[in-house]
Enzyme design. Sequence first.
Site, PDB file in Angstrom:
ATOM      1  CG  ASP A 120      -1.880   1.103   1.293  1.00  0.00           C
ATOM      2  OD1 ASP A 120      -2.760   1.157   0.411  1.00  0.00           O
ATOM      3  OD2 ASP A 120      -1.784   1.938   2.225  1.00  0.00           O
TER       4      ASP A 120
ATOM      5  CD  GLU B 245      -2.339   2.321  -3.442  1.00  0.00           C
ATOM      6  OE1 GLU B 245      -3.482   2.741  -3.707  1.00  0.00           O
ATOM      7  OE2 GLU B 245      -1.914   2.226  -2.275  1.00  0.00           O
TER       8      GLU B 245
END
Length: 551
Positions: A214, A282
């Site tokens: 993330d 990401e």
Amino acid sequence: MTDMSNTALIKTDTVDRDWWRGAVIYQIYPRSYQDTNGDGIGDLLGIAQRLPHVASMGVDAIWISPFFRSPMKDFGYDVSDYCDVDPMFGSLADFDILIETAHMLGLKVLIDLVLSHTSDQHPWFVESRASKDNDRANWYVWHDAKPDGTPPNNWLSIFGGSAWQWDTTRCQYYLHNFLTSQPDLNFHEPQVQDELLRVAEFWLDRGVDGFRLDTVNFYVHDVEFRDNPPLAPERRNPITAPAENPYTWQEHLYDKTRPENLAFLARLRKLMDRFNAAAVGEIGDDLRGLEILGEYTSGQEHLQMSYAFELLSAKAPTAAYIKEVMDHVAEAAGDGWACWAFSNHDVARHITRWNIPEAGARLYATLMMCLRGSACIYQGEELALPEADLAFEDLQDPYGIMFWPAFKGRDGCRTPMVWEQNAHHGGFTTGQPWLPVSHEHLKHTVADAEQDPASILHHYRRVIGFRHAHSALMKGDMIDMQSDGKVLSFIRKNGDEELFCAFNISPEPSVIDAPGGNWQQVGVEFGSAGPAPDGRLHLGPWQPALALRHG
């Protein structure tokens, strides 16, 4: 006498170190996949129960959004214990069952590691904020106020307002790129990096095959805490935040994507290589996303893949736009590797976002399986689920509550998965679901799709199978891309296998020249067109044309 060292070497060399390249990954949002205990929230045993459905699609791996212990201010992206399962999702023993089930079905498992920040309830932060001289005092990003008491600089939070929160115990500000309850870890502190690598090793030892990382470019901040410069309105490209958020008004030079991040990613890659694991990062950046993709995924030192945002666009990608994106990838990240997605847990489902019919969804699914890169499918995408329409009083997402009604948040794409039309809450739970089950979704259940040979679920199975059948699509190059009106075409090539791919991205018929040479039409089972007697390709609305040849 047999040389056992050579035997071992041969065995090692047969391991596919590039298993991730061209892989199809199925994203599962655990709160909304399957509830097994009636509390209205999905759990790990529910995922394990439904994995045969996932495996039946032919995907290579699953990505599970966070299930760690958390106060759930941001639904698990605020971690309070990296090495345990939140009780609402089950236990570590349940996770072991999930891993065993997935591997038995031939599925690899990626878990969502949130390393840039923790919850403010994490014991590390509780200790860090207690004083300026404890053992973890420097584990988070602390800074004194300016002489007038205002924050140290102009950095903004993606969730709105300043990225700095005043703490009355330390009488300092701490950095939070997201919610105030998500303080940022200080990656300039070596002990923080060491501890996070131990977290990754904990899960690798437990059997995971890799990570979705993330906000991977948010890990490191500028040590000088310089102000971000303003961004002219004409340069604003709202990808990481909605246009209504002033976060998009800055050029984020100093609060993320710092060069020191690459050294940490190199350490993580060395750890993953010991386990033949892979990571997809990401990367959130409005201006340089594809350049950063190239920096983070080229070579063998950092990440294997980067999660690209360009096809998570607000408007339906046209042939011209996709060519522009792919040309940009070739220029900025030709040696890197993207992971493409149309939908995920953070954006409106693409059926609604792009206002396309199911025929369009089929075409885009086929296109996804033909693009260079890995592919990510979000749960329910295989059913062509539209965005759920929720009332304000049903919202759970703090992002949507803050920016309502200009931005409705992320709850509309996070509603429960629908398994059976006539079952209680679509078969998701016997209790009250944490978000309402969409009545519109009950027209698109898995059970109904299974019974209909023409359903989009079966289409996904066919195009995923087609991808796996052709090495050119899995790991090959992409060349000769053309945008001819509404039609996008290109060639995928690996060794002596070549595939010509054309896509009419339009509700209107289109005609293009057929490729020259000895090509054989393929993909007829999902509507591929062949050349007409006039030697041209006549493509119906939302129709592909696919052809194969061997050199």
